[in-house]
Design a protein around this motif. Structure first.
Motif, PDB file in Angstrom:
ATOM      1  N   GLY A 167      13.207 -18.038 -12.153  1.00  0.00           N
ATOM      2  CA  GLY A 167      13.584 -18.308 -13.588  1.00  0.00           C
ATOM      3  C   GLY A 167      12.246 -18.794 -14.444  1.00  0.00           C
ATOM      4  N   ASP A 168      11.150 -18.163 -14.069  1.00  0.00           N
ATOM      5  CA  ASP A 168       9.943 -18.714 -14.368  1.00  0.00           C
ATOM      6  C   ASP A 168       9.527 -17.197 -15.463  1.00  0.00           C
ATOM      7  OD1 ASP A 168       7.164 -18.937 -15.374  1.00  0.00           O
ATOM      8  OD2 ASP A 168       6.660 -19.835 -13.457  1.00  0.00           O
ATOM      9  N   PRO A 169       9.544 -17.461 -16.817  1.00  0.00           N
ATOM     10  CA  PRO A 169       9.227 -16.325 -17.846  1.00  0.00           C
ATOM     11  C   PRO A 169       7.809 -15.931 -17.603  1.00  0.00           C
ATOM     12  CG  PRO A 169      10.636 -17.968 -18.768  1.00  0.00           C
ATOM     13  CD  PRO A 169      10.136 -18.672 -17.514  1.00  0.00           C
ATOM     14  N   GLU A 170       6.917 -16.842 -17.505  1.00  0.00           N
ATOM     15  CA  GLU A 170       5.471 -16.478 -17.224  1.00  0.00           C
ATOM     16  C   GLU A 170       5.367 -15.381 -16.114  1.00  0.00           C
ATOM     17  OE1 GLU A 170       2.924 -16.742 -19.510  1.00  0.00           O
ATOM     18  OE2 GLU A 170       4.536 -17.171 -20.672  1.00  0.00           O
ATOM     19  N   LYS A 171       5.940 -16.268 -14.899  1.00  0.00           N
ATOM     20  CA  LYS A 171       5.939 -15.188 -13.663  1.00  0.00           C
ATOM     21  C   LYS A 171       6.541 -13.889 -13.773  1.00  0.00           C
ATOM     22  CE  LYS A 171       4.839 -14.740  -9.300  1.00  0.00           C
ATOM     23  NZ  LYS A 171       3.301 -14.641  -9.110  1.00  0.00           N
ATOM     24  N   HIS A 172       7.706 -14.043 -14.644  1.00  0.00           N
ATOM     25  CA  HIS A 172       8.337 -12.594 -14.589  1.00  0.00           C
ATOM     26  C   HIS A 172       7.549 -11.571 -15.617  1.00  0.00           C
ATOM     27  CE1 HIS A 172      12.329 -10.632 -16.398  1.00  0.00           C
ATOM     28  NE2 HIS A 172      11.749  -9.889 -15.548  1.00  0.00           N
ATOM     29  N   LYS A 173       6.838 -12.133 -16.573  1.00  0.00           N
ATOM     30  CA  LYS A 173       5.959 -11.442 -17.585  1.00  0.00           C
ATOM     31  C   LYS A 173       4.797 -10.680 -16.514  1.00  0.00           C
ATOM     32  CE  LYS A 173       3.093 -13.465 -20.171  1.00  0.00           C
ATOM     33  NZ  LYS A 173       2.680 -14.389 -21.321  1.00  0.00           N
ATOM     34  N   GLU A 174       4.370 -11.524 -15.769  1.00  0.00           N
ATOM     35  CA  GLU A 174       3.282 -11.111 -14.773  1.00  0.00           C
ATOM     36  C   GLU A 174       3.457 -10.056 -13.964  1.00  0.00           C
ATOM     37  OE1 GLU A 174       0.460 -12.797 -11.369  1.00  0.00           O
ATOM     38  OE2 GLU A 174       1.282 -14.261 -12.682  1.00  0.00           O
ATOM     39  N   GLU A 175       4.700 -10.167 -13.301  1.00  0.00           N
ATOM     40  CA  GLU A 175       5.339  -9.188 -12.303  1.00  0.00           C
ATOM     41  C   GLU A 175       5.702  -8.063 -12.944  1.00  0.00           C
ATOM     42  OE1 GLU A 175       4.519  -9.426  -9.246  1.00  0.00           O
ATOM     43  OE2 GLU A 175       4.219 -11.530  -9.277  1.00  0.00           O
ATOM     44  N   LEU A 176       6.305  -8.087 -14.133  1.00  0.00           N
ATOM     45  CA  LEU A 176       6.759  -6.918 -14.952  1.00  0.00           C
ATOM     46  C   LEU A 176       5.375  -5.929 -15.344  1.00  0.00           C
ATOM     47  CD1 LEU A 176       9.463  -8.021 -17.316  1.00  0.00           C
ATOM     48  CD2 LEU A 176       9.646  -6.302 -15.566  1.00  0.00           C
ATOM     49  N   GLY A 177       4.258  -6.650 -15.677  1.00  0.00           N
ATOM     50  CA  GLY A 177       3.096  -5.986 -15.598  1.00  0.00           C
ATOM     51  C   GLY A 177       2.322  -5.413 -14.564  1.00  0.00           C
ATOM     52  N   ASP A 178       2.649  -6.144 -13.501  1.00  0.00           N
ATOM     53  CA  ASP A 178       2.049  -5.381 -12.356  1.00  0.00           C
ATOM     54  C   ASP A 178       2.980  -4.147 -11.966  1.00  0.00           C
ATOM     55  OD1 ASP A 178       0.465  -7.504 -11.939  1.00  0.00           O
ATOM     56  OD2 ASP A 178       1.628  -8.421 -10.255  1.00  0.00           O
ATOM     57  N   LEU A 179       4.403  -4.148 -12.256  1.00  0.00           N
ATOM     58  CA  LEU A 179       4.977  -3.110 -11.822  1.00  0.00           C
ATOM     59  C   LEU A 179       4.920  -1.827 -13.029  1.00  0.00           C
ATOM     60  CD1 LEU A 179       7.436  -1.782 -10.506  1.00  0.00           C
ATOM     61  CD2 LEU A 179       9.083  -2.912 -12.079  1.00  0.00           C
ATOM     62  N   LEU A 180       4.542  -2.288 -14.004  1.00  0.00           N
ATOM     63  CA  LEU A 180       4.165  -1.304 -15.200  1.00  0.00           C
ATOM     64  C   LEU A 180       2.935  -0.413 -14.987  1.00  0.00           C
ATOM     65  CD1 LEU A 180       4.708   0.176 -17.838  1.00  0.00           C
ATOM     66  CD2 LEU A 180       3.556  -1.808 -19.308  1.00  0.00           C
ATOM     67  N   LEU A 181       1.910  -1.373 -14.259  1.00  0.00           N
ATOM     68  CA  LEU A 181       0.614  -0.978 -13.857  1.00  0.00           C
ATOM     69  C   LEU A 181       0.768   0.342 -12.958  1.00  0.00           C
ATOM     70  CD1 LEU A 181      -2.429  -0.803 -13.574  1.00  0.00           C
ATOM     71  CD2 LEU A 181      -2.398  -2.453 -11.771  1.00  0.00           C
ATOM     72  N   HIS A 182       1.756   0.072 -12.068  1.00  0.00           N
ATOM     73  CA  HIS A 182       2.204   1.088 -10.849  1.00  0.00           C
ATOM     74  C   HIS A 182       2.537   2.380 -11.650  1.00  0.00           C
ATOM     75  CE1 HIS A 182       1.060  -0.563  -6.945  1.00  0.00           C
ATOM     76  NE2 HIS A 182       1.135  -1.859  -7.470  1.00  0.00           N
ATOM     77  N   ILE A 183       3.469   2.074 -12.722  1.00  0.00           N
ATOM     78  CA  ILE A 183       4.225   3.151 -13.218  1.00  0.00           C
ATOM     79  C   ILE A 183       3.304   4.160 -14.105  1.00  0.00           C
ATOM     80  CG2 ILE A 183       6.013   3.919 -15.096  1.00  0.00           C
ATOM     81  CD1 ILE A 183       7.432   1.403 -14.415  1.00  0.00           C
ATOM     82  N   VAL A 184       2.079   3.327 -14.734  1.00  0.00           N
ATOM     83  CA  VAL A 184       1.160   4.025 -15.478  1.00  0.00           C
ATOM     84  C   VAL A 184       0.176   4.719 -14.625  1.00  0.00           C
ATOM     85  CG1 VAL A 184      -1.119   3.648 -16.856  1.00  0.00           C
ATOM     86  CG2 VAL A 184       1.492   2.511 -17.369  1.00  0.00           C
ATOM     87  N   LEU A 185      -0.093   4.162 -13.293  1.00  0.00           N
ATOM     88  CA  LEU A 185      -0.755   4.563 -12.385  1.00  0.00           C
ATOM     89  C   LEU A 185      -0.461   5.994 -11.872  1.00  0.00           C
ATOM     90  CD1 LEU A 185      -3.776   4.282 -10.749  1.00  0.00           C
ATOM     91  CD2 LEU A 185      -2.348   3.089  -9.104  1.00  0.00           C
ATOM     92  N   GLN A 186       0.707   5.908 -11.453  1.00  0.00           N
ATOM     93  CA  GLN A 186       1.390   7.108 -10.811  1.00  0.00           C
ATOM     94  C   GLN A 186       1.466   8.252 -12.063  1.00  0.00           C
ATOM     95  OE1 GLN A 186       4.829   7.133  -8.404  1.00  0.00           O
ATOM     96  NE2 GLN A 186       4.573   5.091  -7.662  1.00  0.00           N
ATOM     97  N   ALA A 187       1.781   8.014 -13.137  1.00  0.00           N
ATOM     98  CA  ALA A 187       1.684   9.027 -14.193  1.00  0.00           C
ATOM     99  C   ALA A 187       0.356   9.285 -14.410  1.00  0.00           C
ATOM    100  CB  ALA A 187       2.315   8.244 -15.537  1.00  0.00           C
ATOM    101  N   GLN A 188      -0.562   8.600 -14.355  1.00  0.00           N
ATOM    102  CA  GLN A 188      -2.107   8.996 -14.439  1.00  0.00           C
ATOM    103  C   GLN A 188      -2.295  10.064 -13.549  1.00  0.00           C
ATOM    104  OE1 GLN A 188      -3.889   8.625 -17.133  1.00  0.00           O
ATOM    105  NE2 GLN A 188      -5.653   9.578 -16.216  1.00  0.00           N
ATOM    106  N   ILE A 189      -2.071   9.636 -12.380  1.00  0.00           N
ATOM    107  CA  ILE A 189      -2.192  10.652 -11.251  1.00  0.00           C
ATOM    108  C   ILE A 189      -1.666  11.912 -11.210  1.00  0.00           C
ATOM    109  CG2 ILE A 189      -1.742  11.187  -8.757  1.00  0.00           C
ATOM    110  CD1 ILE A 189      -2.142   8.067  -8.263  1.00  0.00           C
ATOM    111  N   ARG A 190      -0.448  12.010 -11.737  1.00  0.00           N
ATOM    112  CA  ARG A 190       0.241  13.185 -12.187  1.00  0.00           C
ATOM    113  C   ARG A 190      -0.427  14.063 -13.335  1.00  0.00           C
ATOM    114  NH1 ARG A 190       2.905  15.178  -7.988  1.00  0.00           N
ATOM    115  NH2 ARG A 190       4.633  14.061  -7.288  1.00  0.00           N
ATOM    116  N   ASN A 191      -1.023  13.176 -14.212  1.00  0.00           N
ATOM    117  CA  ASN A 191      -1.788  13.856 -15.454  1.00  0.00           C
ATOM    118  C   ASN A 191      -2.876  14.413 -14.922  1.00  0.00           C
ATOM    119  OD1 ASN A 191      -2.367  14.434 -18.121  1.00  0.00           O
ATOM    120  ND2 ASN A 191      -3.440  12.369 -18.083  1.00  0.00           N
ATOM    121  N   GLU A 192      -3.649  13.954 -14.056  1.00  0.00           N
ATOM    122  CA  GLU A 192      -5.024  14.474 -13.635  1.00  0.00           C
ATOM    123  C   GLU A 192      -4.634  15.750 -12.660  1.00  0.00           C
ATOM    124  OE1 GLU A 192      -6.593  11.183 -11.663  1.00  0.00           O
ATOM    125  OE2 GLU A 192      -7.220  10.081 -13.406  1.00  0.00           O
TER     126      GLU A 192
END
Length: 229
Positions: A21-46
């Protein structure tokens, strides 16, 4: 391939943040998850496959295509028809008659969650119990079949019947609008908190749990239940 485990871990960390129930922690973890999505997309892009923008466009197009009642003015009678249309559109997109209603369910979903997903998919085409009471009767039937397997000492049948019983319980919970995975997670967490309280109570009295009699353990458990909701 090497990033799969980290992606799974990040997903669970997002869920933990939601539960806290911690919005700040939730925001942080969503960012970490988004990083992995972006990273995987970038690998496919390359490697010349697709970009992150392609990923965003794909899901946008899919949402528009599968929600004609929202974006194309198609009339529907209710949620059930929306789900039926969703399945029909998915099948048309695949353009393969051999595709099952159950196709696309991730193989590695937790078992309770996967069972619920399978049951929900089957229900969308009308293969479902009429009400929760009917499923409760099925649970009673499965318990009796398990008792019979145990009395016969048939280990293979026991395993089979335990699976059937769990599947029926998930179905019962689904009919009540309860997610079995969440319910069991909450129970495990509650048990863990109470068990740790038992350990603390025992240590406060100068001994460890393994030194207790069964009666003492039961007494500690009852005290822990009073202290921990």
């Amino acid at each position: 391939e090497s990033l799969k485990q980290y992606l799974i871990e990040e997903c669970y960390e997002v869920i933990d943040a939601v539960d806290c129930g911690d919005p700040e922690k939730h925001k942080e973890e969503l960012g970490d998850l988004l990083l992995h999505i972006v990273l995987q997309a970038q690998i496919r892009n390359e490697n010349g496959y697709f970009t992150f923008e392609d990923v965003a466009k794909t899901i946008t197009d899919k949402l528009v295509r599968r929600h004609p009642h929202v974006f194309s003015g198609v009339s529907v009678s209710g949620t059930h028809e929306v789900l039926q249309n969703w399945e029909k559109l998915k099948k048309e997109e695949r353009k393969k008659e051999e595709q099952s209603v159950l196709s696309g369910i991730p193989r590695h979903l937790p078992a309770l969650q996967k069972a619920e997903r399978v049951q929900s998919r089957a229900a969308r085409v009308g293969f479902d119990w009429k009400c929760a009471e009917d499923v409760l009767s099925k649970i009673t039937e499965e318990v009796e079949e398990l008792r019979r397997a145990i009395s016969e000492g048939n280990e293979k049948a026991i395993k089979h019947e335990i699976g059937d019983l769990l599947f029926a319980i998930v179905n019962f919970a689904r009919h009540l609008g309860i997610h079995s995975e969440e319910a069991l997670q909450e129970t495990v967490s509650r048990f863990s908190r109470r068990f740790q309280t038992m350990e603390n109570l025992a240590r406060e009295s100068g001994y460890e749990l393994q030194e207790c009699t069964l009666e003492q353990l039961e007494d500690l458990w009852q005290k822990a239940k009073q202290l921990v909701e």
